[in-house]
Scaffold this motif. Structure first.
Motif, PDB file in Angstrom:
ATOM      1  N   ASN A  73     109.529  60.376 -16.936  1.00  0.00           N
ATOM      2  CA  ASN A  73     109.608  59.348 -15.888  1.00  0.00           C
ATOM      3  C   ASN A  73     109.139  59.922 -14.557  1.00  0.00           C
ATOM      4  O   ASN A  73     108.401  59.274 -13.811  1.00  0.00           O
ATOM      5  N   HIS A  74     109.532  61.144 -14.271  1.00  0.00           N
ATOM      6  CA  HIS A  74     109.096  61.786 -13.022  1.00  0.00           C
ATOM      7  C   HIS A  74     107.619  62.148 -13.077  1.00  0.00           C
ATOM      8  O   HIS A  74     106.927  62.079 -12.053  1.00  0.00           O
ATOM      9  N   VAL A  75     107.130  62.513 -14.253  1.00  0.00           N
ATOM     10  CA  VAL A  75     105.705  62.819 -14.395  1.00  0.00           C
ATOM     11  C   VAL A  75     104.875  61.565 -14.104  1.00  0.00           C
ATOM     12  O   VAL A  75     103.857  61.632 -13.410  1.00  0.00           O
ATOM     13  N   GLU A  80     102.099  61.235 -11.228  1.00  0.00           N
ATOM     14  CA  GLU A  80     100.704  60.917 -11.506  1.00  0.00           C
ATOM     15  C   GLU A  80     100.217  59.702 -10.716  1.00  0.00           C
ATOM     16  O   GLU A  80      99.047  59.640 -10.350  1.00  0.00           O
ATOM     17  N   ALA A  81     101.103  58.764 -10.449  1.00  0.00           N
ATOM     18  CA  ALA A  81     100.713  57.634  -9.596  1.00  0.00           C
ATOM     19  C   ALA A  81     100.396  58.144  -8.183  1.00  0.00           C
ATOM     20  O   ALA A  81      99.399  57.736  -7.580  1.00  0.00           O
ATOM     21  N   TYR A  82     101.229  59.037  -7.686  1.00  0.00           N
ATOM     22  CA  TYR A  82     100.950  59.636  -6.365  1.00  0.00           C
ATOM     23  C   TYR A  82      99.641  60.423  -6.379  1.00  0.00           C
ATOM     24  O   TYR A  82      98.865  60.362  -5.423  1.00  0.00           O
ATOM     25  N   LYS A 127     103.282  64.667  -2.581  1.00  0.00           N
ATOM     26  CA  LYS A 127     104.277  63.857  -3.316  1.00  0.00           C
ATOM     27  C   LYS A 127     104.136  64.091  -4.815  1.00  0.00           C
ATOM     28  O   LYS A 127     105.130  64.082  -5.545  1.00  0.00           O
ATOM     29  N   TYR A 128     102.903  64.300  -5.290  1.00  0.00           N
ATOM     30  CA  TYR A 128     102.703  64.642  -6.698  1.00  0.00           C
ATOM     31  C   TYR A 128     103.509  65.902  -7.037  1.00  0.00           C
ATOM     32  O   TYR A 128     104.276  65.924  -8.003  1.00  0.00           O
ATOM     33  N   ALA A 160      92.092  69.262 -16.756  1.00  0.00           N
ATOM     34  CA  ALA A 160      91.013  69.411 -15.763  1.00  0.00           C
ATOM     35  C   ALA A 160      91.231  68.549 -14.525  1.00  0.00           C
ATOM     36  O   ALA A 160      90.803  68.925 -13.426  1.00  0.00           O
ATOM     37  N   ARG A 161      91.925  67.415 -14.662  1.00  0.00           N
ATOM     38  CA  ARG A 161      92.114  66.563 -13.477  1.00  0.00           C
ATOM     39  C   ARG A 161      93.050  67.198 -12.452  1.00  0.00           C
ATOM     40  O   ARG A 161      93.163  66.734 -11.324  1.00  0.00           O
ATOM     41  N   LEU A 162      93.696  68.302 -12.836  1.00  0.00           N
ATOM     42  CA  LEU A 162      94.577  69.009 -11.911  1.00  0.00           C
ATOM     43  C   LEU A 162      93.880  70.200 -11.256  1.00  0.00           C
ATOM     44  O   LEU A 162      94.506  70.966 -10.534  1.00  0.00           O
TER      45      LEU A 162
END
Length: 198
Positions: A81-83, A87-89, A97-98, A120-122
């Motif tokens: 849930n926190h992930v 990811e929205a942030y 905030k992420y 890779a998106r990180l």
């Protein structure tokens, strides 16, 4: 051609909006009926749809709803849930905030999917000192490089199972939750692995 593209885009947006409304209505109805686990599943579908559509602000609202109804459904506190919130942030470009929410997932809820941090998106976060600590903390929680901790549980047939009694054997252990839709979807694959390897 341009006119056709605009009409196609408008039709796609209307279809998406219809799906959003349908999922929101279904989730809201399930909450009213106090069917919180099913409501969380509908909010999760909504969140995925919105993330894929890059509607991150709305995806954040759906992610917060998942957390809210999940707390009513079970005493278990899922790190996922926190992930989702993190990811929205990230989608909105708010790296701080992420990381705040990922720290909650790792430190407060025991998030331990180490390969997640290799995505890779990180890449844009790799030099951030707090991000580096998250991956390290996750590895420590998993006990990477250490012998697995022993545990004993009662199996469905009532027989006791201890990990230490399996030394020398290949053992697959899957920890899952009945409220976790991806976990439930994985069950046929686990049955196939068992069937093939016993």
């Amino acid at each position: 051609y341009v006119q056709a593209q605009r009409l196609s885009h408008a039709a796609e947006q209307e279809r998406l909006q219809g799906q959003v409304r349908s999922l929101q209505a279904a989730a809201t109805a399930l909450v009213k009926e106090e069917k919180y686990a099913q409501a969380a599943d509908k909010f999760e579908e909504l969140q995925v749809l919105l993330m894929n559509a890059r509607r991150y602000q709305e995806a954040l609202a759906a992610s917060l709803s998942i957390e809210e109804v999940s707390l009513k459904a079970s005493e278990r506190r899922s790190p996922w849930n926190h992930v989702r919130i993190a990811e929205a942030y990230l989608g909105m470009g708010d790296k701080e905030k992420y990381i705040d929410w990922m720290e909650k997932a790792v430190y407060e809820r025991g998030f331990s999917k180490l390969d997640y941090f290799e995505d890779a998106r990180l890449d844009g976060l790799r030099d951030h000192p707090r991000f580096e600590k998250l991956a390290d903390a996750c590895a420590r929680q998993l006990g990477v490089g250490l012998r697995a901790r022993d545990f004993t549980v009662a199996l469905l047939d009532g027989v006791s199972f201890s990990l230490s009694s399996q030394i020398g054997r290949v053992v697959l252990i899957d920890f899952w939750d009945v409220r976790c839709a991806p976990c439930r979807r994985e069950m046929p694959n686990l049955r196939a692995i068992f069937r093939d390897h016993k």
